[in-house]
Write a protein that holds these residues in place. Structure first.
Motif, PDB file in Angstrom:
ATOM      1  N   LEU A 226       0.757  -1.276   0.030  1.00 36.04           N
ATOM      2  CA  LEU A 226      -0.023  -0.141  -0.091  1.00 36.04           C
ATOM      3  C   LEU A 226       0.868   1.228   0.093  1.00 36.04           C
ATOM      4  N   ALA A 227       0.547   2.102  -1.031  1.00 33.08           N
ATOM      5  CA  ALA A 227       1.190   3.506  -0.765  1.00 33.08           C
ATOM      6  C   ALA A 227      -0.006   4.475  -0.962  1.00 33.08           C
ATOM      7  N   GLY A 228       0.573   5.835  -0.751  1.00 29.24           N
ATOM      8  CA  GLY A 228      -0.325   6.894  -1.193  1.00 29.24           C
ATOM      9  C   GLY A 228      -0.585   7.491   0.126  1.00 29.24           C
ATOM     10  N   GLU A 229      -1.515   8.530   0.213  1.00 27.12           N
ATOM     11  CA  GLU A 229      -1.897   9.258   1.614  1.00 27.12           C
ATOM     12  C   GLU A 229      -3.340   9.441   1.654  1.00 27.12           C
ATOM     13  N   PHE A 230      -4.125   9.171   2.711  1.00 25.49           N
ATOM     14  CA  PHE A 230      -5.479   9.110   2.863  1.00 25.49           C
ATOM     15  C   PHE A 230      -5.989   9.562   4.487  1.00 25.49           C
ATOM     16  N   ASP A 231      -7.143  10.108   4.325  1.00 23.68           N
ATOM     17  CA  ASP A 231      -7.690  10.668   5.575  1.00 23.68           C
ATOM     18  C   ASP A 231      -8.386   9.546   6.447  1.00 23.68           C
ATOM     19  N   VAL A 232      -8.908   8.592   5.789  1.00 23.90           N
ATOM     20  CA  VAL A 232      -9.687   7.544   6.504  1.00 23.90           C
ATOM     21  C   VAL A 232      -9.380   6.236   5.556  1.00 23.90           C
ATOM     22  N   ILE A 233      -8.843   4.995   6.278  1.00 28.91           N
ATOM     23  CA  ILE A 233      -8.598   3.875   5.681  1.00 28.91           C
ATOM     24  C   ILE A 233      -9.668   3.133   6.462  1.00 28.91           C
ATOM     25  N   THR A 234     -10.517   2.222   5.660  1.00 24.70           N
ATOM     26  CA  THR A 234     -11.292   1.324   6.576  1.00 24.70           C
ATOM     27  C   THR A 234     -10.934  -0.286   5.974  1.00 24.70           C
ATOM     28  N   ALA A 235     -11.293  -1.178   6.770  1.00 27.76           N
ATOM     29  CA  ALA A 235     -11.053  -2.526   6.825  1.00 27.76           C
ATOM     30  C   ALA A 235     -12.268  -3.261   7.530  1.00 27.76           C
ATOM     31  N   PHE A 236     -13.059  -3.824   6.697  1.00 30.67           N
ATOM     32  CA  PHE A 236     -14.078  -4.878   7.462  1.00 30.67           C
ATOM     33  C   PHE A 236     -13.794  -6.339   7.029  1.00 30.67           C
ATOM     34  N   ASP A 237     -13.639  -6.735   8.338  1.00 29.38           N
ATOM     35  CA  ASP A 237     -13.173  -8.411   8.581  1.00 29.38           C
ATOM     36  C   ASP A 237     -12.037  -8.616   7.532  1.00 29.38           C
ATOM     37  N   ALA A 238     -11.049  -7.804   7.391  1.00 24.89           N
ATOM     38  CA  ALA A 238     -10.047  -8.004   6.109  1.00 24.89           C
ATOM     39  C   ALA A 238      -8.760  -8.275   6.763  1.00 24.89           C
ATOM     40  N   ILE A 239      -8.598  -7.710   7.888  1.00 25.28           N
ATOM     41  CA  ILE A 239      -7.009  -7.735   8.254  1.00 25.28           C
ATOM     42  C   ILE A 239      -6.708  -8.904   8.927  1.00 25.28           C
ATOM     43  N   HIS A 240      -7.633  -9.656   9.413  1.00 22.34           N
ATOM     44  CA  HIS A 240      -7.063 -10.982  10.051  1.00 22.34           C
ATOM     45  C   HIS A 240      -7.026 -12.130   8.800  1.00 22.34           C
ATOM     46  N   ASP A 241      -7.380 -11.522   7.525  1.00 18.00           N
ATOM     47  CA  ASP A 241      -7.211 -12.612   6.613  1.00 18.00           C
ATOM     48  C   ASP A 241      -5.977 -12.209   5.562  1.00 18.00           C
ATOM     49  N   GLN A 242      -5.297 -11.373   6.196  1.00 18.31           N
ATOM     50  CA  GLN A 242      -4.069 -10.960   5.293  1.00 18.31           C
ATOM     51  C   GLN A 242      -2.958 -11.928   5.558  1.00 18.31           C
ATOM     52  N   ASP A 243      -2.031 -12.125   4.368  1.00 18.23           N
ATOM     53  CA  ASP A 243      -0.954 -12.885   4.699  1.00 18.23           C
ATOM     54  C   ASP A 243       0.109 -12.389   5.635  1.00 18.23           C
ATOM     55  N   ASP A 246       0.967  -7.890   9.872  1.00 19.10           N
ATOM     56  CA  ASP A 246       1.924  -7.154  10.659  1.00 19.10           C
ATOM     57  C   ASP A 246       2.295  -5.862   9.476  1.00 19.10           C
ATOM     58  N   VAL A 247       2.675  -6.547   8.294  1.00 16.10           N
ATOM     59  CA  VAL A 247       3.108  -5.500   7.053  1.00 16.10           C
ATOM     60  C   VAL A 247       2.142  -4.634   6.706  1.00 16.10           C
ATOM     61  N   VAL A 248       0.846  -5.110   6.598  1.00 12.84           N
ATOM     62  CA  VAL A 248      -0.259  -4.470   6.243  1.00 12.84           C
ATOM     63  C   VAL A 248      -0.438  -3.252   7.342  1.00 12.84           C
ATOM     64  N   LEU A 249      -0.468  -3.749   8.452  1.00 11.71           N
ATOM     65  CA  LEU A 249      -0.740  -2.592   9.182  1.00 11.71           C
ATOM     66  C   LEU A 249       0.287  -1.540   9.460  1.00 11.71           C
ATOM     67  N   ARG A 250       1.646  -1.698   9.193  1.00 11.01           N
ATOM     68  CA  ARG A 250       2.250  -0.740   9.213  1.00 11.01           C
ATOM     69  C   ARG A 250       2.118  -0.131   8.020  1.00 11.01           C
ATOM     70  N   ARG A 251       1.918  -0.601   6.796  1.00 14.18           N
ATOM     71  CA  ARG A 251       1.503   0.057   5.363  1.00 14.18           C
ATOM     72  C   ARG A 251       0.329   1.171   5.450  1.00 14.18           C
ATOM     73  N   ILE A 252      -0.605   0.583   6.393  1.00 10.89           N
ATOM     74  CA  ILE A 252      -1.761   1.405   6.676  1.00 10.89           C
ATOM     75  C   ILE A 252      -1.250   2.663   7.366  1.00 10.89           C
ATOM     76  N   ARG A 253      -0.487   2.380   8.477  1.00  7.75           N
ATOM     77  CA  ARG A 253      -0.146   3.533   9.348  1.00  7.75           C
ATOM     78  C   ARG A 253       0.656   4.600   8.539  1.00  7.75           C
ATOM     79  N   GLY A 254       1.492   4.116   7.682  1.00  7.61           N
ATOM     80  CA  GLY A 254       2.474   4.933   6.734  1.00  7.61           C
ATOM     81  C   GLY A 254       1.442   5.545   5.709  1.00  7.61           C
ATOM     82  N   ALA A 255       0.291   5.400   5.294  1.00  7.97           N
ATOM     83  CA  ALA A 255      -0.591   5.726   4.138  1.00  7.97           C
ATOM     84  C   ALA A 255      -1.414   6.837   4.976  1.00  7.97           C
TER      85      ALA A 255
END
Length: 343
Positions: A226-243, A246-255
């Motif tokens: 994930l790249a770019g910048e957003f004001d709000v990022i949503t995830a519905f029942d999606a994070i626990h299915d990511q391979d 931990d990387v995804v959450l850091r990417r979200i924080r960075g975006a």
């Protein structure tokens, strides 16, 4: 649990499993829709649905003794107060979940092999069974979004609806077939919504779902990149299915913009089995987690968090990803909670 009580418990479990299969059959053959038109004999119901009476009669026996239909003077009735849980375009309709659960039985031989050999069952293996049993991707959440997304979910976070009304850059991670974005884009025309999903076929469906909405767009991509910048990022029942959650959450924080919000909806359970004993939804969610979430992640060499990763693990991972302030809030669904996460 005493011996006789446990035997009764197992019998009820078997009964529920058998009825689940026959409920799916009733859906695919049109029996529930036919029965909803009013009381009928087995022959009349078979005629309405264009089916063989002898099969319909035996199916009705299961429906009556299973507490789904009633029988009086030879007339079988599908009570309206029951029908709303198996028909209709509302969140009360549990049919999408029943069909999906039935479809999971198709991959059980592969799952059993994984117990001995390791690895996992790839997501692609589920498609044929979902299609055969009439389960459609996104159906379980479609009505939830329509009825509860704006007021129930977004409304739970103070100030979020005002921010979306004023206009915000919003990313929905793991957008699936686009039902959440379609609802949100209509409700908040001043905001711009982007959906991201790794599955190209569901992204095409999402574009159809949100067709005609000028403030909605979709892209195929990996959340771990994930790249770019957003004001709000949503995830519905999606994070626990990511391979790589931990990387995804850091990417979200960075975006996220400096004053941004990560709005995560996930399962509302403890990370510890002992704490989930007595929760009436826990056994079902552990089962679904095993038959889908855990094994599909292991198929990709992923972390296999599973749907039951729990609030304790979620809080730890969010903190590790750089979210200094996390509120855990209730949601319109008892099986889900909301994480309002800020840098």
């Amino acid at each position: 649990m005493e011996e006789k009580d446990f035997a009764a418990h197992l019998t009820a479990t078997m009964t529920g499993s058998a009825l689940t299969m026959l409920i799916g059959l009733g859906h695919r053959t049109g029996l529930f829709e036919a029965a909803a038109r009013g009381p009928a004999t087995s022959g009349e119901l078979a005629g309405r649905a264009g089916l063989r009476e002898r099969y319909v009669r035996e199916w009705l026996g299961a429906m009556v003794t299973g507490g789904i239909f009633t029988l009086e003077a030879g007339q079988y009735t599908f009570p309206p107060e029951h029908a709303k849980f198996l028909l209709g375009e509302t969140t009360s309709n549990l049919m999408p979940s029943l069909l999906t659960l039935s479809a999971f039985t198709g991959i059980l031989p592969d799952l059993e092999r994984c117990f001995a050999e390791g690895g996992g069952v790839p997501r692609s293996a589920y498609g044929p069974y979902l299609e055969t049993l009439g389960a459609k991707t996104g159906d379980s959440w479609k009505h939830v979004y329509r009825e509860h997304l704006v007021d129930g979910f977004f409304g739970a976070v103070p100030g979020l609806k005002d921010r979306l009304t004023a206009g915000a850059r919003v990313l929905d991670l793991g957008c699936g077939t686009g039902n959440a974005i379609a609802v949100a884009a209509r409700a908040f025309p001043a905001s711009r919504f982007t959906g991201l999903d790794i599955n190209a076929s569901v992204v095409e469906q999402a574009r159809e779902t949100a067709a005609g909405l000028p403030n909605a767009e979709f892209a195929v991509g990996d959340a771990a990149e994930l790249a770019g910048e957003f004001d709000v990022i949503t995830a519905f029942d999606a994070i626990h299915d990511q391979d790589r959650p931990d990387v995804v959450l850091r990417r979200i924080r960075g975006a996220l913009a400096p004053d941004g919000l990560f709005f995560m909806v996930d399962t509302n359970f403890s990370s510890h089995v002992a704490n989930n004993v007595g929760n009436p939804l826990a056994a079902l969610c552990y089962s679904i987690s095993l038959m889908y979430c855990t094994t599909t992640s292991l198929a990709e060499g992923g972390a296999a968090l599973g749907a039951m990763w729990g609030t304790e693990t979620a809080r730890d991972m969010l903190a590790d990803a750089g979210f200094g302030h996390v509120d855990v809030l209730g949601s319109p669904r008892p099986q889900n909670c909301i994480y309002a996460c800020r840098p």
